[in-house]
Structure formats: C-alpha cells, structure tokens
Design a protein around this motif. Structure first.
Motif, PDB file in Angstrom:
ATOM      1  N   VAL A  32       0.837  -1.196   0.000  1.00  0.00           N
ATOM      2  CA  VAL A  32       0.000   0.000   0.000  1.00  0.00           C
ATOM      3  C   VAL A  32       0.873   1.247   0.000  1.00  0.00           C
TER       4      VAL A  32
ATOM      5  N   HIS B 204      -0.138  -0.951  -5.650  1.00  0.00           N
ATOM      6  CA  HIS B 204      -1.084  -0.273  -4.759  1.00  0.00           C
ATOM      7  C   HIS B 204      -2.492  -0.319  -5.343  1.00  0.00           C
TER       8      HIS B 204
ATOM      9  N   CYS C 240      -5.977  -2.313  -4.019  1.00  0.00           N
ATOM     10  CA  CYS C 240      -7.153  -1.565  -3.573  1.00  0.00           C
ATOM     11  C   CYS C 240      -8.391  -1.797  -4.436  1.00  0.00           C
TER      12      CYS C 240
ATOM     13  N   GLN D 190     -14.042  -0.617  -5.906  1.00  0.00           N
ATOM     14  CA  GLN D 190     -13.125  -0.518  -4.778  1.00  0.00           C
ATOM     15  C   GLN D 190     -13.379  -1.593  -3.736  1.00  0.00           C
TER      16      GLN D 190
ATOM     17  N   PHE E  20     -10.596  -0.660   1.953  1.00  0.00           N
ATOM     18  CA  PHE E  20      -9.317  -0.294   1.359  1.00  0.00           C
ATOM     19  C   PHE E  20      -9.392   1.148   0.886  1.00  0.00           C
TER      20      PHE E  20
ATOM     21  N   ASN F 180      -9.172   4.483  -1.410  1.00  0.00           N
ATOM     22  CA  ASN F 180      -9.356   4.771  -2.822  1.00  0.00           C
ATOM     23  C   ASN F 180      -7.987   5.099  -3.418  1.00  0.00           C
ATOM     24  N   PRO F 181      -7.509   4.340  -4.414  1.00  0.00           N
ATOM     25  CA  PRO F 181      -6.144   4.563  -4.913  1.00  0.00           C
ATOM     26  C   PRO F 181      -5.944   5.936  -5.527  1.00  0.00           C
TER      27      PRO F 181
ATOM     28  N   THR G 194      -5.827   8.488  -2.527  1.00  0.00           N
ATOM     29  CA  THR G 194      -4.594   8.351  -1.772  1.00  0.00           C
ATOM     30  C   THR G 194      -3.535   9.288  -2.313  1.00  0.00           C
TER      31      THR G 194
ATOM     32  N   TRP H 257      -4.464  -3.004   7.440  1.00  0.00           N
ATOM     33  CA  TRP H 257      -5.237  -1.953   6.767  1.00  0.00           C
ATOM     34  C   TRP H 257      -4.485  -0.612   6.772  1.00  0.00           C
TER      35      TRP H 257
END
Length: 426
Positions: free
Chosen positions: A48, A66, A70, A96, A100, A102-103, A106, A370
């Motif tokens: 992550v 990553h 996600c 999603q 997790f 949200n890529p 992030t 997480w």
C-alpha cells in the motif's frame, strides 16, 4: 515563475497530463518504482502506498501494486480479483475493495491542493478563481468526492505557499540537518558523581530515557482518545519533556577520561543521544507537516514530515555505518555496541512510517493491518520488545528472539548520497 512569453501557454491540467504509459500507472498516474530487495530474515513491506509495477495475469496489462491491492476487479477486463458478488449485493463498491483506500484519493488527497497552488503561483492569477479552475480541470474525470475535497482543500490553503514549498524536498533543509550533525558540540555521556554512578549505570539510565521516548511516541496521546499521528499542545509538552530528559544526560567533552576506550564509549553514547534529540526536535502540527529547528529553514522552521523523515533516515543510516568501523569494533565493549545498534535500528523503524492521513500510512519495514497507524505502533512495540530481549540476553541463554543485528548491518550498507557520508566521524 515562467518568462512572460510562456505565460499564455500555461496549462491548468495537473502534473499527470503528460502520463507515460510505459512508466506510469494508468490508474493513479504515479511513476513506477523499483521493488526493493528484502534482506534475509526481513518481511516484504506492505504494497500500500507503493508503486511497484505489476503485470496482470488476466489481460497482460500493467498497473502499480497499490492499485491492484485496492481495486476489487481489473480496470481493463473487469474480471473480479478480490471478494465475491455478494459484497456488491450488500452495498459493496463495484470497483473498490471494502475497507481499502481509494487509490486515486490516496494520491490526490495530499497533492491536488498543492498542484492548484503551483498553477496559481506560476500564472500569477487571483487565488480562489485559479484554485477553483485548476481543481475543476484536475478532476474532470474523477469522482465528486475528489472534486469537493480537493477543490475545497485547495481553496482553504490558497494562502499557504510556504507549506507548498515545505512539501518539496529541499537541498537547503537537508544541508541544515547535515550541518547540525557535522557542527555539533562533542558531548559525552557522563555518570552522575553525586549519586556515585558508574558509567554502566549511566548507560542504563540513558537507555531508560530513550525507551520512555519510544514508548511515548508509539502510544496514544491521551488515554481514551483515538490513536493518531498529529500535533497537539499536550504532545508538544510531552515531547519537550523527553527532549529535556535526554539533554540532561550530556556533559561537555572537555571532561578527562581514564582511557581511550572509556572516551570512545562516552562520546559514542553522547552522539547516540544527540541522534535521538534530532528526532525529538520535530514537532508535528498536522499529520503531514510540522517544524524542526535542526531541519526546517528559519524563521518558522516549517518542514514536511515525509521529507524530514527521509533525510533523518539517511543520518541514522550513516550512524549505523559508523558503528561498523574498525575503531568502534575494536574499542567499544560488545554489549554496548549491540545495544547501540538495536536502538539505532529502532529509530530507523520509527522513521519508516510514511504519513498519509491522521491514522493511515505505510512502512517499508513493519506490516500494519489496513495501513493503520495504531496497528503499526502495536506491531512495532512487539518487535522492539523481541529485539531488545535478544540484545540484552546473556550469551548462554537460549532465547528464541530476533535481534536487530541483521537490520543494523543492512542499514550500514544502504546507498547514500555522498553528502550523507561520514557525518559522525570523531
């Protein structure tokens, strides 16, 4: 600022408008990173927040690890990777994974506002209007949550140009930190003669103060409050208390020693304490930024947490390299060297936490459930206890614990910029 002939050609598109399909992730637009080599005995870091390239088995497309972690399904062929259809029926998101990050958020959550301010500074336009225009252009294909959060956040800090500059890596700040080490006063750890203390007792007192600071840092700021990483009045007060506790252990370097070996021990522990004082210099104001007199530039000493921790890790690694040199190997008692290596490795683990939000982030050394900061702290406390037990156990004891010796050796072998070499040489 750009020359006037280029002002009219400034684009309000964000930094990823020139996305390279061969080198950038098509989902979060981050540039791919090389996957790090994992030393023997160490665990592979959590993916992550990392952007190692991944070749998908389902359709042979590529994206970063990553985003693969996600997302619930492939963004290209839509084949489900994680979970099952029942999750969607129970309110789960189509794309999603539940719980997790949200890529896209992030990445954008910490950069969108600053990209908007960069446009404002370059174009020389009025603040709120340009922020709103840039944010709207940046999120033209994103979700409403990004638009609302990013644009509002950008408008809120439109006047924070100093913070934008602090978020970028600054060679001047790195040099300020190196100068603090190179130009330090050569303190020593001395026993308290009034108490009839021996040097070994002084070492134990120093270790106790360092342990107290580590435990404080990994514990909630206040009983009953959420365990998060951010600044507060009571955190700053506690930080100053630990800083003062360690500072009180140091004495001037002009005190005579009975032997060269004793002088080496006194100075090395003085330098180790000084290293932890550099760590305690940083006072977070928010999760992402704070101030440090030994790193941030005057007069406000503002600096970005992740830039500060990166440069301080270089300084810590150089100290680990210093512990491996022949003079220290020959002159320092083995048990003292082992304890010093363990404490330096602990500080490196503390600094491995890359902040994203109040309670989210990632570490390349310790897994966190997480990507949760309380989980990171709990796992780190357990790992510290195990490593210290292995370090202080007598040689004849059969203790099934992992020390930090391998990690300290790996720290000493890290590739550092030439400017970070030999900062601790006596």
């Amino acid at each position: 600022f750009l020359p006037k002939k280029h002002e009219s050609s400034i684009s309000l598109r964000p930094w990823f408008s020139g996305m390279d399909p061969l080198n950038d992730c098509p989902i979060c637009f981050e540039t791919y990173e090389p996957e790090p080599e994992v030393p023997p005995g160490e665990e592979r870091p959590e993916p992550v927040g990392r952007h190692w390239p991944v070749k998908l088995d389902c359709c042979q497309q590529s994206l970063c690890c990553h985003c693969q972690l996600c997302l619930a399904r492939c963004p290209f062929c839509r084949i489900r990777w994680h979970g099952d259809p029942e999750e969607e029926e129970n309110g789960g998101h189509f794309w999603q994974r539940r719980s997790f990050p949200n890529p896209i958020l992030t990445v954008w959550g910490t950069t969108l506002a600053f990209d908007a301010i960069r446009v404002m500074a370059s174009a020389g336009m009025s603040g709120v209007r340009v922020v709103a225009t840039a944010a709207a252009a940046a999120v033209a294909e994103a979700s409403p949550a990004v638009l609302v959060g990013g644009a509002a956040g950008a408008a809120a800090i439109a006047g924070g140009f100093a913070l934008m500059k602090a978020a970028e890596h600054s060679p001047q700040q790195a040099e300020r930190l190196r100068g603090a080490v190179r130009d330090r006063e050569r303190y020593q750890l001395l026993p308290d003669e009034e108490r009839g203390e021996s040097f070994q007792m002084a070492v134990q007192r120093a270790v106790a103060c360092i342990w107290d600071a580590l435990e404080w840092h990994l514990s909630p700021q206040w009983a009953g409050m959420p365990h998060v990483y951010t600044g507060s009045l009571w955190r700053d007060k506690a930080r100053q208390k630990h800083h003062q506790c360690l500072s009180s252990l140091l004495a001037s370097s002009d005190t005579a020693a009975s032997s060269d070996a004793e002088l080496l021990s006194r100075r090395l522990w003085g330098d180790l304490i000084f290293l932890f004082l550099l760590w305690l210099d940083f006072n977070p104001h928010t999760p992402n930024w704070g101030s440090s007199p030994s790193y941030g530039l005057p007069p406000m000493h503002i600096c970005w947490h992740n830039r500060w921790r990166e440069d301080l890790r270089h300084v810590v690694s150089d100290f680990a390299r210093y512990l491996q040199n022949e003079a220290v190997e020959a002159g320092l008692p083995t048990k003292e060297k082992d304890m010093a290596e363990c404490l330096v490795a602990m500080l490196d683990h503390i600094l491995s936490w890359e902040v994203l939000t109040l309670d989210r982030g990632s570490s390349d050394l310790i897994k966190a459930s997480w990507w949760n900061y309380p989980s990171f702290c709990k796992n780190l406390q357990e790992r510290f206890a195990e490593a210290w037990a292995a370090t202080v156990a007598p040689p004849e004891a059969e203790v099934e614990c992992r020390s930090f010796q391998t990690h300290a050796e790996a720290m000493a072998e890290r590739e550092l910029e030439d400017e970070f070499h030999n900062l601790w040489c006596m």
